[in-house]
Design a protein around this motif. Structure first.
Motif, short mmCIF file in Angstrom:
data_model
loop_
_atom_site.label_atom_id
_atom_site.label_comp_id
_atom_site.label_asym_id
_atom_site.label_seq_id
_atom_site.Cartn_x
_atom_site.Cartn_y
_atom_site.Cartn_z
N SER A 67 -20.64 -96.92 -3.09
CA SER A 67 -19.62 -95.42 -2.97
C SER A 67 -19.47 -95.14 -1.02
CB SER A 67 -19.52 -94.18 -3.29
OG SER A 67 -19.22 -94.66 -4.41
N PRO A 68 -18.40 -94.28 -0.42
CA PRO A 68 -19.26 -93.40 1.23
C PRO A 68 -20.41 -92.34 1.09
CG PRO A 68 -16.64 -93.72 0.54
CD PRO A 68 -17.80 -93.94 -1.16
N SER A 69 -21.49 -92.70 1.71
CA SER A 69 -22.72 -91.72 1.51
C SER A 69 -21.94 -90.66 2.06
CB SER A 69 -23.51 -92.42 2.13
OG SER A 69 -24.15 -93.61 1.95
N ILE A 70 -20.64 -90.93 3.27
CA ILE A 70 -20.30 -89.57 3.65
C ILE A 70 -19.29 -88.85 3.42
CG2 ILE A 70 -20.22 -87.48 5.71
CD1 ILE A 70 -22.66 -89.64 6.92
N SER A 71 -18.45 -88.71 3.01
CA SER A 71 -17.01 -88.89 2.29
C SER A 71 -15.66 -87.90 3.36
CB SER A 71 -16.88 -88.62 0.56
OG SER A 71 -16.74 -86.78 1.06
N GLY A 72 -16.87 -86.82 4.11
CA GLY A 72 -16.32 -86.43 4.97
C GLY A 72 -15.70 -85.13 3.98
N ARG A 73 -16.70 -84.54 2.68
CA ARG A 73 -16.07 -83.48 1.91
C ARG A 73 -16.93 -82.12 2.94
NH1 ARG A 73 -17.42 -83.63 -4.07
NH2 ARG A 73 -18.73 -84.31 -2.91
N PHE A 74 -17.83 -82.35 3.02
CA PHE A 74 -18.96 -81.58 3.45
C PHE A 74 -19.97 -82.21 4.66
CE2 PHE A 74 -20.36 -82.50 -0.74
CZ PHE A 74 -21.94 -82.43 -0.89
N PRO A 75 -21.14 -82.03 5.80
CA PRO A 75 -21.66 -82.61 6.69
C PRO A 75 -23.26 -83.01 5.33
CG PRO A 75 -21.72 -80.32 7.23
CD PRO A 75 -20.36 -80.36 6.32
N ASN A 76 -22.86 -83.65 4.09
CA ASN A 76 -24.37 -83.98 3.74
C ASN A 76 -25.32 -84.54 4.48
OD1 ASN A 76 -22.26 -86.00 3.14
ND2 ASN A 76 -23.74 -86.84 2.54
N LEU A 77 -26.75 -84.02 3.83
CA LEU A 77 -27.56 -84.49 4.94
C LEU A 77 -29.08 -85.81 4.58
CD1 LEU A 77 -29.84 -80.89 4.97
CD2 LEU A 77 -27.95 -82.02 6.32
N GLY A 78 -28.03 -86.73 3.52
CA GLY A 78 -29.36 -88.05 2.96
C GLY A 78 -29.36 -88.70 3.79
N PRO A 79 -28.01 -89.33 4.16
CA PRO A 79 -27.84 -90.61 5.42
C PRO A 79 -28.75 -90.30 5.95
CG PRO A 79 -25.83 -89.76 4.33
CD PRO A 79 -26.68 -89.11 3.74
N GLU A 80 -28.94 -89.46 6.90
CA GLU A 80 -29.42 -88.35 8.05
C GLU A 80 -30.87 -88.73 7.77
OE1 GLU A 80 -30.39 -84.96 11.32
OE2 GLU A 80 -27.85 -85.23 9.56
N LEU A 81 -31.58 -87.91 6.40
CA LEU A 81 -33.02 -88.40 6.77
C LEU A 81 -33.48 -89.74 6.48
CD1 LEU A 81 -33.00 -85.19 3.32
CD2 LEU A 81 -34.41 -85.63 6.49
N LEU A 82 -33.10 -90.37 5.58
CA LEU A 82 -33.16 -92.20 5.42
C LEU A 82 -33.33 -92.67 6.47
CD1 LEU A 82 -30.79 -93.38 2.29
CD2 LEU A 82 -33.03 -92.80 2.45
N LEU A 83 -31.76 -92.75 7.97
CA LEU A 83 -32.20 -93.20 8.94
C LEU A 83 -33.52 -92.45 9.67
CD1 LEU A 83 -28.57 -93.61 9.79
CD2 LEU A 83 -30.26 -95.52 8.82
N GLU A 84 -33.26 -91.15 9.99
CA GLU A 84 -34.81 -91.07 9.99
C GLU A 84 -36.27 -91.00 9.93
OE1 GLU A 84 -34.61 -86.63 10.16
OE2 GLU A 84 -33.42 -86.65 11.21
N ALA A 85 -36.28 -91.98 8.73
CA ALA A 85 -37.35 -92.77 8.47
C ALA A 85 -37.16 -93.74 8.49
CB ALA A 85 -37.64 -92.46 6.16
N GLY A 86 -36.73 -94.44 9.11
CA GLY A 86 -36.47 -95.80 9.19
C GLY A 86 -35.83 -97.37 8.09
N ILE A 87 -34.45 -96.47 6.68
CA ILE A 87 -34.62 -97.33 6.18
C ILE A 87 -33.43 -97.41 6.17
CG2 ILE A 87 -33.74 -97.01 3.37
CD1 ILE A 87 -36.33 -95.12 3.38
N PRO A 88 -32.66 -98.67 6.36
CA PRO A 88 -31.91 -99.23 6.04
C PRO A 88 -30.93 -98.85 5.62
CG PRO A 88 -32.80 -100.98 6.27
CD PRO A 88 -33.83 -99.80 6.57
N LEU A 89 -29.32 -98.43 5.20
CA LEU A 89 -28.14 -97.39 4.99
C LEU A 89 -26.88 -98.61 5.04
CD1 LEU A 89 -27.34 -96.19 2.05
CD2 LEU A 89 -26.93 -94.37 4.42
N VAL A 90 -26.77 -99.57 3.76
CA VAL A 90 -25.81 -100.10 3.68
C VAL A 90 -24.96 -99.83 2.58
CG1 VAL A 90 -24.51 -102.39 3.24
CG2 VAL A 90 -27.00 -101.97 4.26
N ASP A 91 -23.76 -99.42 3.68
CA ASP A 91 -22.62 -97.88 2.93
C ASP A 91 -21.08 -98.69 2.26
OD1 ASP A 91 -22.67 -95.33 2.16
OD2 ASP A 91 -21.52 -95.00 4.09
#
Length: 393
Positions: A67-91
């Motif tokens: 599913s979309p990791s950011i749907s646009g309903r609100f600014p959720n923090l999960g994707p940003e934390l993954l990228l800061e840790a260097g973990i690729p996210l395929v959405d």
């Protein structure tokens, strides 16, 4: 060279990130099965902070979200934390990937595509810092609707759990004395281990009741402390930590089912259950408040507006909000305590003061002709005082 060796070398040279797939539609069940280097395959709209923190802690090599990791309903923090840790996210690869992929399959992620060997099995969007930042800006427009939903959920939660929130009914008894003592609650939030290190002097001086919440309990144990109370799902807590804790409190669902209780029983560790619909962090705070704590200091518990909207579980948002209202002025952030508790006199100044006093004493002894023996005694005393001062810092 054999053909198998050539193929292995060719696969190794392919671009992207490789790892063993761990697949589950339910993030909670998936997190318990992850090992370092795995690729987590899940289905979660608006990837929340707590799930992302658990994925980072598990040291996954990559994340694939149906599913979309950011749907646009609100600014959720999960994707940003993954990228800061260097973990690729395929959405947004679609739910078909959950049927296509099996646990243990070796995957490769590259440019938004999911590969099994030479076959592309799914394709989505590989998120970047820029794409997440743009999506977060757009998502802020959805906060008004989210706040309205939050208010409605809070009213519903209060109706359902008013006896617990208002009167403390349902809070389990614990043997560790809490009344009129300070309590330090450590949860697995961002930089919680660093925050705990900054509280060394506070812990040494006040001897608070140490409460570890899930990953926070492991952090306490790793730092050399013995948790007085451990709160959370035992499946996510180390065996040595569970055995070191004085008491274990396992959150239970409203029907009485307590995930992880079987593990506690297998280890032969005593535990009590805490039936409630709030998350483990909130239950730890309610436990401290209900048993008369004079002050509750928190580490790894963030509760700003974005965190309230980003919990990812509809029942835990009102729980967090109302729990903090319940504790009121008793609740203090650990960072503030560490800042206020810093020594006002530096080590260098204290040493210079002690040195001046000892030099004056040595000079007086030398002038009086008492002898070298007393000078040696004075020097030894100075060294002892310096070591004592170091222990205070």
């Amino acid at each position: 060279m054999k053909l198998s060796g050539l193929l292995s070398r060719a696969n190794h040279d392919l671009p992207g990130v490789t790892g063993v797939a761990r697949v589950d539609r339910r993030a909670g069940d998936l997190l318990r099965r992850l090992s370092p280097g795995d690729i987590a395959v899940l289905d979660q709209v608006d990837l929340d902070r707590r799930t992302a923190e658990a994925l980072v802690t598990a040291e996954v090599a990559g994340v694939v979200n149906a599913s979309p990791s950011i749907s646009g309903r609100f600014p959720n923090l999960g994707p940003e934390l993954l990228l800061e840790a260097g973990i690729p996210l395929v959405d947004g690869v679609g739910t078909g990937v959950l049927r296509e992929l099996k646990d243990g399959t070796k995957l490769r992620l590259h440019d938004g595509a999911v590969w099994v060997g030479e076959r592309e099995v799914a394709r989505g969007v590989e998120q970047s810092a820029e794409s997440v930042a743009d999506a977060m800006i757009e998502a802020k427009a959805g906060m008004a609707a989210q706040l309205e939903a939050f208010s409605a959920n809070t009213i519903e939660f209060l109706r359902r759990e008013r006896a617990l929130i208002l009167d403390g009914i349902g809070v389990p008894e614990v043997y560790v004395p809490i009344r009129d003592r300070q309590v330090l609650v450590v949860a697995g939030g961002p930089r919680h281990a660093e925050e705990l290190r900054r509280l060394r002097r506070y812990i040494r001086e006040y001897r608070p009741v140490l409460v570890g919440v899930e990953a926070g309990a492991d952090t306490l144990h790793d730092a050399g402390y013995k948790p007085d109370i451990i709160v959370g799902d035992p499946d996510g807590i180390g065996t040595e930590t569970l055995r070191a804790g004085s008491e274990v409190v396992v959150p239970a669902q409203t029907d009485g089912h307590a995930p992880g209780l079987e593990r506690i029983q297998d280890l032969g560790i005593g535990a009590v259950t805490f039936p409630a619909s709030g998350n483990a962090e909130d239950l730890a705070l309610l436990l401290a408040e209900a048993h008369g704590a004079s002050l509750v200091v928190t580490v790894g518990l963030q509760a700003g507006l974005r965190e309230f909207l980003d919990r990812g579980h509809s029942g835990s948002n009102p729980s967090t909000f109302l729990t903090r209202l319940k504790l009121g002025s008793k609740l203090v952030d650990g960072a503030a305590v560490a800042t206020l508790h810093r020594s006002r006199v530096s080590l260098g100044v204290m040493v210079l003061l002690v040195l001046a006093a000892v030099v004056a004493m040595v000079a007086a002894l030398a002038v009086s002709g008492v002898g070298q023996v007393y000078v040696d005694v004075a020097v030894d005393a100075f060294r002892s005082v310096v070591e004592w001062v170091k222990g205070l810092v």
